[in-house]
Write an enzyme that holds these catalytic residues in place. Structure first.
Site, PDB file in Angstrom:
ATOM      1  N   HIS A  61       0.881  -1.174   0.000  1.00 42.82           N
ATOM      2  CA  HIS A  61       0.000   0.000   0.000  1.00 42.82           C
ATOM      3  C   HIS A  61       0.915   1.220   0.000  1.00 42.82           C
ATOM      4  CE1 HIS A  61      -3.598  -2.428   1.192  1.00 42.82           C
ATOM      5  NE2 HIS A  61      -2.664  -3.166   1.768  1.00 42.82           N
ATOM      6  N   ASN A  93      -6.762   0.520  -2.588  1.00 41.80           N
ATOM      7  CA  ASN A  93      -7.441   1.384  -1.624  1.00 41.80           C
ATOM      8  C   ASN A  93      -6.691   2.698  -1.396  1.00 41.80           C
ATOM      9  OD1 ASN A  93      -5.470  -0.249  -0.383  1.00 41.80           O
ATOM     10  ND2 ASN A  93      -6.382   0.019   1.634  1.00 41.80           N
ATOM     11  N   ASP A 299       2.734  -6.582   2.877  1.00 42.84           N
ATOM     12  CA  ASP A 299       1.586  -5.735   3.208  1.00 42.84           C
ATOM     13  C   ASP A 299       2.061  -4.380   3.736  1.00 42.84           C
ATOM     14  OD1 ASP A 299      -1.063  -4.968   3.413  1.00 42.84           O
ATOM     15  OD2 ASP A 299      -1.471  -6.111   5.244  1.00 42.84           O
ATOM     16  N   HIS A 303       1.940   4.436   8.092  1.00 42.61           N
ATOM     17  CA  HIS A 303       1.270   5.618   8.651  1.00 42.61           C
ATOM     18  C   HIS A 303       2.353   6.429   9.354  1.00 42.61           C
ATOM     19  CE1 HIS A 303      -2.705   3.767   8.024  1.00 42.61           C
ATOM     20  NE2 HIS A 303      -2.160   2.654   8.483  1.00 42.61           N
TER      21      HIS A 303
END
Length: 451
Positions: A61, A93, A299, A303
């Site tokens: 991501h 996403n 994965d 953040h």
């Protein structure tokens, strides 16, 4: 015509490690048994080093577009290059989510401008975009969020799932956590601020229910399906002996962290699916060794530390890992838990075969020269401040590993080494996918080269 000779390397082949010299010509592997005196434009001295295929991370991501304060395709691809990752497949996403062909193409255009390494982007499934899923071409596959998402990316109604498996042709992968179970657990534990409750909310039962549901659909509709980030030993019977339709992967955090680590690491290891038990760590590792699980991925989902420091449950799930993934597994080789050939299978060859990535995953003549040189004797300590990811932290901060990538080549071009840093002028390429070759179970000898 440009030639590079990798001289006197320990060359990691699918079934063996052989000492020799590998010759690259115009971005392709020309010979894996070249004469050490072969004429070349560049000679890379590899004495004492291992030469592996570049890592393919099939689950990342990278937050671009829409969430680029956490990461973007430039910073993420620098982290990839530093970690020996030469290709990545990125999830849909983002903001906006990539749920149309044009959404995927828009992300490819960003990557063409920013990425040091090769790239591909999944298209996301929604409850009502089957027609779009059947129109898009040249993507790795379809991603379904069976739990752990919101809005139109959450697909947990049986009728919608049946349509996707029955009416589409691209390979499918899914995040498997049962949304009903997760919500019931969250309601039961409402008001908690204990980070350990994350693993009670997203528990073993939630994973088992969703994985059983999805694998049953795959077998019933004879549709190729990849179970992302298996997190529990109890899921292994659902993915073992699952040819020809089902493959599975495990992520490093589910191999190496468990609920006993929450007091030490807190939300740094808050993930979806959640971290489970030490027994699950061992069960997943043994499944890898047996071949019940085929792929290791990260994965990678960064953040900011400020976001992660919010009190649970406001803290978001996700962690960065691409620049340390290969080193973590090389350390396992040095510890005697697995072989370097197995690492190359799990992290290079298997993802290429699962997703039909042409010319990738092995050191064989004709394959693309995506390569990583590693020093199995080098020890290095992971430090937050030294991470190349924009988030500037790692759950493995202060961990010392033995075995590290020291140079990374994409299409034969040196994009990173520990002495010279990055080649900022280089850009990776869009990956090529050929799903007609049948996926993992149909390509035991590798995905092969462009026809």
């Amino acid at each position: 015509m440009s030639r590079t000779l990798f001289r006197h390397a320990s060359i990691v082949l699918p079934q063996a490690v052989t000492k020799g010299s590998l010759l690259v010509e115009d971005g392709k592997i020309l010979d894996i048994d070249a004469d050490a005196n072969t004429t070349a434009d560049e000679v890379v001295e590899c004495e004492g080093l291992h030469l592996l295929p570049g890592v393919i991370d099939d689950q990342v991501h990278f937050r671009d577009p829409g969430l680029t304060h956490k990461e973007d395709l430039a910073t993420a691809s620098h982290a990839c290059a530093a970690g020996g990752v030469t290709s990545f497949l990125e999830m849909p996403n983002t903001k906006p989510p990539a749920v149309t062909g044009e959404g995927v193409r828009a992300k490819e255009r960003i990557a063409a401008e920013k990425s040091l390494v090769n790239y591909g982007f999944y298209i996301g499934a929604t409850p009502d975009n089957v027609d779009e899923l059947n129109t898009v071409k040249d993507v790795p596959g379809i991603k379904i969020f069976i739990g752990s998402s919101t809005g139109n990316l959450l697909v947990d109604e049986q009728e919608a799932l049946e349509r996707i498996f029955a009416e589409t042709t691209l390979p499918i992968c899914a995040h498997c956590e049962d949304e009903t179970t997760v919500r019931a657990n969250a309601e039961r534990l409402a008001g908690t601020s204990d980070i350990a409750d994350h693993s009670r909310i997203r528990n073993e039962e939630a994973a088992i229910i969703a994985t059983r549901r999805a694998t049953e659909l795959a077998h019933r509709y004879k549709h190729r399906f990849h179970v992302l980030h298996v997190s529990t030993a109890a899921e292994i019977p659902l993915v073992a002996n699952a040819a020809p339709y089902v493959t599975a992967e495990v992520c490093l955090h589910h191999l190496f962290f468990n609920v006993d680590d929450y007091p030490r690491l807190g939300s740094r290891i808050q993930m979806n699916p959640s971290i489970k038990t030490a027994k699950d760590n061992e069960g997943l590792y043994q499944a890898l060794l047996r071949g019940d699980i085929q792929v290791i991925a990260t994965d990678h989902a960064p953040h900011t530390l400020e976001e992660k420091s919010a009190p649970y449950p406001k803290s978001p799930s996700g962690l960065p890992a691409v620049e340390n993934s290969l080193a973590l597994m090389l350390h396992e080789v040095n510890s005697g838990r697995c072989s370097i050939n197995q690492v190359a299978s799990w992290m290079c060859d298997a993802p290429a075969r699962v997703w039909g990535i042409v010319g990738k995953g092995r050191l064989e003549p004709g394959y693309d020269a995506d390569l990583v040189l590693v020093d199995m004797n080098e020890s290095r300590t992971i430090r937050d401040a030294e991470q190349h990811t924009k988030s500037k932290w790692s759950p493995w901060d202060s961990v010392t590993l033995q075995g590290w990538p020291v140079a990374t080549f994409v299409g034969g071009h040196r994009v990173y080494d520990t002495k010279q840093g990055f080649d900022e002028s280089f850009r990776g390429e869009k990956l090529r996918f050929d799903h007609s070759r049948g996926g993992y179970w149909a390509t035991a000898d590798g995905i092969g080269i462009a026809e």
